[in-house]
Design an enzyme around this catalytic site. Structure first.
Site, PDB file in Angstrom:
ATOM      1  N   GLU A   1       0.854  -1.191   0.000  1.00  0.00           N
ATOM      2  CA  GLU A   1       0.000   0.000   0.000  1.00  0.00           C
ATOM      3  C   GLU A   1       0.883   1.232   0.000  1.00  0.00           C
ATOM      4  OE1 GLU A   1      -2.436   2.696  -0.512  1.00  0.00           O
ATOM      5  OE2 GLU A   1      -3.234   0.653  -0.525  1.00  0.00           O
TER       6      GLU A   1
ATOM      7  N   ASP B   1       5.015   1.516  -3.064  1.00  0.00           N
ATOM      8  CA  ASP B   1       4.304   1.508  -4.334  1.00  0.00           C
ATOM      9  C   ASP B   1       4.635   0.195  -5.043  1.00  0.00           C
ATOM     10  OD1 ASP B   1       3.326   1.882  -6.880  1.00  0.00           O
ATOM     11  OD2 ASP B   1       4.098   3.918  -7.099  1.00  0.00           O
TER      12      ASP B   1
ATOM     13  N   ASP C   1      -5.958  -5.259  -7.858  1.00  0.00           N
ATOM     14  CA  ASP C   1      -7.246  -4.577  -7.794  1.00  0.00           C
ATOM     15  C   ASP C   1      -6.962  -3.076  -7.765  1.00  0.00           C
ATOM     16  OD1 ASP C   1     -10.229  -4.879  -7.364  1.00  0.00           O
ATOM     17  OD2 ASP C   1      -9.727  -3.608  -5.664  1.00  0.00           O
TER      18      ASP C   1
ATOM     19  N   CYS D   1     -14.004  -2.513  -9.408  1.00  0.00           N
ATOM     20  CA  CYS D   1     -15.407  -2.300  -9.027  1.00  0.00           C
ATOM     21  C   CYS D   1     -16.026  -1.329 -10.034  1.00  0.00           C
ATOM     22  CB  CYS D   1     -15.537  -1.782  -7.599  1.00  0.00           C
ATOM     23  SG  CYS D   1     -14.572  -0.306  -7.234  1.00  0.00           S
TER      24      CYS D   1
END
Length: 648
Positions: free
Chosen positions: A357, A384, A404, A460
């Protein structure tokens, strides 16, 4: 005033398209970690947004901002300093520049600060939450008669009897959810729920509340036993459960596609469930569970089969090294990460997860989620993912990757986006193109890991440019075809899930479309997309997939990796002119990648600050009362402040 300033900053961020209503409220609340502050921000910001067009009409009609230009400008902000310099009074300008930098970096725009305060003055039951002697309150209350008069005039014009008729209406389910946020001690529970759900789009979808059994703390069998002891009735079918929920409050069902997933009625109150409070149950939308399940279900099936046949699975893993290694490329807030950790934990797999993250704030959210889920087999890294080297010896055992990346979020129906004015169509298309380029870059990076065997890509989003479009462009790369990458067949990717990829977006190739998974809100989930890439080094390279004709609005998307900066072939083939086009295309792609990468942490690229030369020119233009020496001293002070800020 601090709460008003911060609420206005959320509105500023919404105007700049830096995130969703709920996500930005959560992000602002995490800065102070006060119980219930996230819920408070949400209620206030949503109420202001509902009245916003009307409030802006009131401000225009009463000329409040024009008559009080400094009332909604924090005294130590950059705007205040600029206003003081423009006034031409050396003493006030010098004083403004020497003020503490409390609001120097984040001063809300006067319009949004005024909107929040006028909302409370006019429409909040509690009124303005400022001391009666506060100078801003005293000044603002002088305008209340004029505001009331215009408010009544507008109600007559629009033929509505109450103030509520002046609002933008909310969908019934969303309004009900917001009104349920509690007060006092209950607010702490609601704030916890708000923070978890708003950060990952975990709100109940339609009539269903999806709950994942956290098998790091519990088993599905124990969960079922716990529910039944509490008087809950279990159903094998979700539709039957929903039908029974009309007359029975305590019902639940086992999901047919994902083993550790349960379906409950949307009306269930999470704060009242002890299993949710202690992390044995986690709220996670069904679609959000699919990536980790698709990535790791075959491993679980193989391990179960091996154990059934008496094979030494543990011995095989020891020969390979440290067991299965999974890497989550963009891990926060941590729901997919903890699910992956639960699937590979313990015997016989003994797997570990590396969770990347980039953003520090989101990294803290990730660590909190890991602690809540008791995911001890996860190594979180504040890095990163794109900075990791695919051939790093330390990562050679990474065989399974979850990708994702940041996306448009167009599949989440409860983002409250309808309260925020839509961006111009071209701006939206530009953002989608930038995101698509970044998604290709991060997926390509994952496929290059030396030990990678299985990579799951998910979003999403419901837009083809971010879903099938990304998959087809990656499959079209000769590099990956020669490495043996292809899509896993349908029988390895939730074979009983009916909604698959869009055939036309896959160039008419039905096999490719069948390999992909799509979800829409009518499926009882958020909108979602999942693709699984598998590597077969021994197989012959697969042929290039059919070329997909880009829709008119995306025809100018450069067919290049945002990371690699590969120019499109037609541009490179046209001599010097083509070279210039390629260079321009490369620049465009690099910029798109930068913009998209900023989106991962919920930020929009900041515009460059005004140069000292520009500041001085502006000061000189409006500062006839300042001497050359005074101007020089002001510029010198400004340069010192900029240098100090850069050193920080």
């Amino acid at each position: 005033m601090d709460f008003y300033h911060r609420s206005a900053l959320i509105l500023d961020a919404l105007d700049a398209k830096k995130g969703s209503v709920k996500g930005l409220c959560m992000s602002e609340a995490t800065k102070s970690r006060k119980p219930g502050e996230g819920a408070r921000f949400l209620k206030v910001v949503v109420e202001v947004l509902k009245y916003r067009p009307h409030i802006q009409h009131l401000l225009t009609a009463t000329k409040l901002l024009a008559q009080e230009p400094t009332l909604f400008v924090p005294p130590s902000s950059t705007a205040a300093a600029a206003s003081a310099i423009k006034s031409g009074v050396a003493a006030s300008a010098s004083k403004a520049l020497k003020q503490p930098k409390k609001y120097q970096k984040q001063a809300p725009t006067p319009l949004n600060l005024a909107s929040v305060m006028v909302h409370d003055l006019m429409f909040a039951k509690r009124g303005l939450t400022l001391p009666k002697e506060h100078k801003v309150r005293k000044k603002l209350e002088k305008y209340k008669p004029a505001l009331d008069k215009e408010n009544e005039r507008e109600k007559r014009r629009r033929k509505v009897p109450t103030n509520e008729g002046l609002q933008i209406a909310l969908p019934e389910k969303v309004a009900s959810s917001l009104s349920s946020i509690g007060k006092g001690k209950k607010r702490e529970h609601d704030a916890d729920r708000f923070a978890e759900e708003a950060g990952a789009g975990l709100e109940a979808v339609g009539e269903i509340r999806w709950m994942r059994v956290n098998t790091l703390r519990w088993s599905v069998e124990q969960a079922v036993e716990w529910f039944e002891k509490g008087g809950w009735e279990m159903f094998e079918d979700v539709e039957e459960m929903l039908a029974a929920a009309q007359s029975k409050p305590k019902v639940f069902a086992l999901d047919a596609h994902i083993e550790p997933l349960l379906a409950l009625p949307a009306s269930v109150s999470l704060p009242t469930m002890s299993a949710y409070q202690d992390g044995r149950l986690l709220a996670q939308d069904k679609a959000s569970c699919m990536p980790a399940w698709v990535l790791l279900a075959p491993i679980l099936a193989d391990a179960e089969e091996a154990l059934t046949n008496g094979l030494d699975v543990e011995g095989e893993e020891k020969k390979r090294g440290k067991g299965l290694r999974v890497l989550d490329a963009t891990a926060a807030p941590g729901n997919k990460t903890t699910m992956a950790a639960a699937l590979v934990a313990g015997e016989p797999i003994n797997g570990k997860v590396t969770a990347c993250e980039r953003d520090q704030g989101r990294f803290k959210v990730l660590k909190d989620m890991l602690k809540r889920a008791d995911a001890k087999n996860v190594q979180p890294m504040n890095v990163d993912f794109l900075s990791l080297k695919p051939d790093d010896p330390k990562l050679k055992n990474v065989s399974h990757l979850l990708v994702d990346p940041s996306c448009s979020g167009s599949g989440i129906p409860s983002r409250l986006d309808h309260l925020v004015p839509s961006a111009p169509e071209e701006e939206q298309l530009s953002r989608i193109r930038a995101l698509s380029n970044f998604q290709i870059a991060i997926l390509s990076h994952a496929l290059r890991f030396s030990g990678a065997k299985r990579v799951v890509y998910s979003t999403c989003s419901i837009w083809e440019q971010e879903d099938e479009g990304v998959v087809m462009r990656v499959l079209g790369k000769k590099e990956f075809r020669e490495m043996g990458w292809r899509l896993a067949p349908r029988d390895e990717v939730l074979p009983t899930w009916e909604r698959r990829g869009r055939v036309e977006a896959c160039g008419g190739d039905k096999d490719i479309a069948e390999s992909l998974v799509r979800c829409l809100p009518e499926d009882g989930t958020n909108g979602f997309f999942v693709a699984c890439f598998v590597k077969d080094e021994d197989a012959e390279p697969i042929p290039a997939p059919p070329i997909v004709t880009q829709p008119a609005e995306t025809a100018d998307v450069v067919e290049a990796d945002a990371e690699d900066g590969e120019a499109a072939a037609p541009a490179a083939a046209n001599g010097n002119k083509g070279g210039k086009q390629a260079k321009k295309a490369k620049s465009t792609v690099s910029q798109a990648a930068r913009i998209a990468k900023e989106e991962v942490v919920g930020k929009a690229p900041e515009s460059a600050p005004a140069t000292t030369k520009e500041t001085g020119a502006n000061a000189k233009k409006g500062d006839k009362k300042l001497s050359k020496k005074q101007l020089y001293l002001l510029k010198k002070e400004e340069l010192k402040r900029k240098k100090a800020a850069a050193d920080e």
